[in-house]
Design a protein around this motif. Structure first.
Motif, mmCIF file in Angstrom:
data_model
loop_
_atom_site.group_PDB
_atom_site.id
_atom_site.type_symbol
_atom_site.label_atom_id
_atom_site.label_comp_id
_atom_site.label_asym_id
_atom_site.label_seq_id
_atom_site.Cartn_x
_atom_site.Cartn_y
_atom_site.Cartn_z
ATOM 1 N N GLN A 99 -128.198 25.843 -12.163
ATOM 2 C CA GLN A 99 -127.797 26.678 -11.032
ATOM 3 C C GLN A 99 -126.666 27.626 -11.383
ATOM 4 N N GLN A 100 -126.590 28.019 -12.620
ATOM 5 C CA GLN A 100 -125.511 28.924 -13.020
ATOM 6 C C GLN A 100 -125.909 30.370 -12.804
ATOM 7 N N ILE A 101 -124.897 31.204 -12.748
ATOM 8 C CA ILE A 101 -125.144 32.642 -12.723
ATOM 9 C C ILE A 101 -124.342 33.277 -13.851
ATOM 10 N N THR A 102 -124.907 34.313 -14.421
ATOM 11 C CA THR A 102 -124.231 35.087 -15.453
ATOM 12 C C THR A 102 -124.232 36.531 -15.001
ATOM 13 N N LYS A 103 -123.050 37.120 -14.988
ATOM 14 C CA LYS A 103 -122.905 38.513 -14.570
ATOM 15 C C LYS A 103 -121.952 39.209 -15.521
ATOM 16 N N ASP A 104 -122.154 40.501 -15.688
ATOM 17 C CA ASP A 104 -121.195 41.302 -16.433
ATOM 18 C C ASP A 104 -120.038 41.644 -15.508
ATOM 19 N N VAL A 105 -118.833 41.424 -16.000
ATOM 20 C CA VAL A 105 -117.626 41.692 -15.224
ATOM 21 C C VAL A 105 -116.763 42.674 -15.999
ATOM 22 N N THR A 106 -116.292 43.705 -15.323
ATOM 23 C CA THR A 106 -115.383 44.656 -15.950
ATOM 24 C C THR A 106 -113.951 44.189 -15.700
ATOM 25 N N PHE A 107 -113.332 43.726 -16.768
ATOM 26 C CA PHE A 107 -111.951 43.245 -16.718
ATOM 27 C C PHE A 107 -111.008 44.367 -17.128
ATOM 28 N N LEU A 108 -109.882 44.441 -16.462
ATOM 29 C CA LEU A 108 -108.778 45.242 -16.964
ATOM 30 C C LEU A 108 -108.010 44.328 -17.906
ATOM 31 N N VAL A 109 -107.815 44.768 -19.134
ATOM 32 C CA VAL A 109 -107.102 43.973 -20.129
ATOM 33 C C VAL A 109 -105.642 44.391 -20.079
ATOM 34 N N VAL A 110 -104.773 43.422 -19.800
ATOM 35 C CA VAL A 110 -103.349 43.714 -19.683
ATOM 36 C C VAL A 110 -102.568 42.885 -20.698
ATOM 37 N N ASP A 111 -101.471 43.451 -21.149
ATOM 38 C CA ASP A 111 -100.613 42.786 -22.125
ATOM 39 C C ASP A 111 -99.292 42.463 -21.439
ATOM 40 N N CYS A 112 -99.295 41.383 -20.685
ATOM 41 C CA CYS A 112 -98.081 40.943 -19.994
ATOM 42 C C CYS A 112 -98.118 39.424 -19.857
ATOM 43 N N SER A 113 -96.984 38.848 -19.576
ATOM 44 C CA SER A 113 -96.885 37.396 -19.461
ATOM 45 C C SER A 113 -97.573 36.898 -18.200
ATOM 46 N N SER A 114 -98.291 35.799 -18.350
ATOM 47 C CA SER A 114 -98.909 35.134 -17.206
ATOM 48 C C SER A 114 -99.314 33.736 -17.618
ATOM 49 N N ALA A 115 -99.265 32.823 -16.687
ATOM 50 C CA ALA A 115 -99.762 31.478 -16.945
ATOM 51 C C ALA A 115 -101.275 31.448 -16.860
ATOM 52 N N TYR A 116 -101.870 32.453 -16.215
ATOM 53 C CA TYR A 116 -103.309 32.477 -16.033
ATOM 54 C C TYR A 116 -103.993 33.201 -17.191
ATOM 55 N N ILE A 117 -105.139 32.702 -17.581
ATOM 56 C CA ILE A 117 -105.955 33.332 -18.619
ATOM 57 C C ILE A 117 -106.535 34.633 -18.077
ATOM 58 N N ALA A 118 -107.026 34.547 -16.837
ATOM 59 C CA ALA A 118 -107.699 35.680 -16.202
ATOM 60 C C ALA A 118 -107.521 35.557 -14.697
ATOM 61 N N ILE A 119 -107.814 36.648 -14.014
ATOM 62 C CA ILE A 119 -107.840 36.657 -12.550
ATOM 63 C C ILE A 119 -109.188 37.224 -12.132
ATOM 64 N N LEU A 120 -109.898 36.468 -11.320
ATOM 65 C CA LEU A 120 -111.145 36.959 -10.733
ATOM 66 C C LEU A 120 -110.831 37.413 -9.323
ATOM 67 N N GLY A 121 -111.176 38.645 -9.032
ATOM 68 C CA GLY A 121 -110.857 39.222 -7.739
ATOM 69 C C GLY A 121 -112.079 39.507 -6.889
ATOM 70 N N GLN A 122 -111.864 40.343 -5.895
ATOM 71 C CA GLN A 122 -112.891 40.656 -4.893
ATOM 72 C C GLN A 122 -114.160 41.239 -5.495
ATOM 73 N N LEU A 123 -114.040 42.091 -6.497
ATOM 74 C CA LEU A 123 -115.231 42.721 -7.075
ATOM 75 C C LEU A 123 -116.230 41.682 -7.578
ATOM 76 N N THR A 124 -115.744 40.739 -8.338
ATOM 77 C CA THR A 124 -116.631 39.711 -8.878
ATOM 78 C C THR A 124 -117.107 38.767 -7.789
ATOM 79 N N LEU A 125 -116.207 38.323 -6.950
ATOM 80 C CA LEU A 125 -116.599 37.395 -5.884
ATOM 81 C C LEU A 125 -117.650 38.027 -4.976
ATOM 82 N N ASN A 126 -117.487 39.297 -4.676
ATOM 83 C CA ASN A 126 -118.472 39.984 -3.838
ATOM 84 C C ASN A 126 -119.803 40.154 -4.565
ATOM 85 N N SER A 127 -119.763 40.415 -5.861
ATOM 86 C CA SER A 127 -121.016 40.579 -6.602
ATOM 87 C C SER A 127 -121.793 39.264 -6.652
ATOM 88 N N TRP A 128 -121.096 38.140 -6.597
ATOM 89 C CA TRP A 128 -121.756 36.831 -6.554
ATOM 90 C C TRP A 128 -122.178 36.452 -5.137
#
Length: 179
Positions: A99-128
């Protein structure tokens, strides 16, 4: 099995049975980006973009030549501006095998400190066509075979919170696993 039209997505109290309550934890999950399992991914309904941090991009051994330069800044809380290094489209997979889904996601690559590996936002959540519940720390979305769910990780959410409190100006090393 045929695609299920308009499945009902709902959250039940039993969906939250394994969580420690009360809580105010962020929805932090694991996803697969390309062929790498990535942990400490913040699912943020309030983010208008999907973000991947540059150290992760490097750990995936993606050549710097793949960077597609962009000059539009991200504006954060308090008006802080961060200029992404690039906008890159990568495949992500969520859910379990059948029951998995695979989608292409356009990430903005940023070079700054964060505890998170990535952030999934509205664009991806809406596409799913995903529905999130912060109370249940869960994402639900429809697939060809029914409704799939991705559970957040309460321990990871606490670790991210502590890491953010302890973070200084140095980039921290992020961990991903090749599958």
């Amino acid at each position: 099995m045929a695609w299920i039209d308009n499945p009902i997505i709902r959250f039940l109290e039993e969906d939250a049975r394994c969580l420690h309550h009360p809580h105010d934890d962020a929805l932090v999950a694991s996803i697969r980006v390309r062929d790498y399992n990535t942990h400490w991914v913040l699912v943020d309904n309030g983010s208008s973009v999907d973000i991947l941090h540059y150290p992760v991009f490097q750990q995936m051994r993606i050549e710097r030549e793949w960077l597609v330069l962009t000059n539009s800044p991200l504006v954060g809380f308090g008006g802080t501006r961060i200029y992404p290094l690039s906008a890159d489209t990568l495949p992500i997979t969520v859910g379990d095998y059948s029951q998995q889904i695979t989608k292409d996601v356009t990430f903005l690559v940023v070079d700054c400190s964060s505890a998170y590996i990535a952030i999934l936002g509205q664009l991806t959540l809406n596409s799913w066509k995903a529905v999130t519940s912060t109370y249940h720390l869960m994402i639900k979305f429809s697939t060809e075979y029914g409704v799939e769910e991705v559970c957040g990780d309460q321990v990871a959410a606490h670790e991210c919170y502590i890491a953010m409190l302890e973070m200084d100006d140095h980039l921290q090393t992020m961990s991903i696993e090749e599958q």
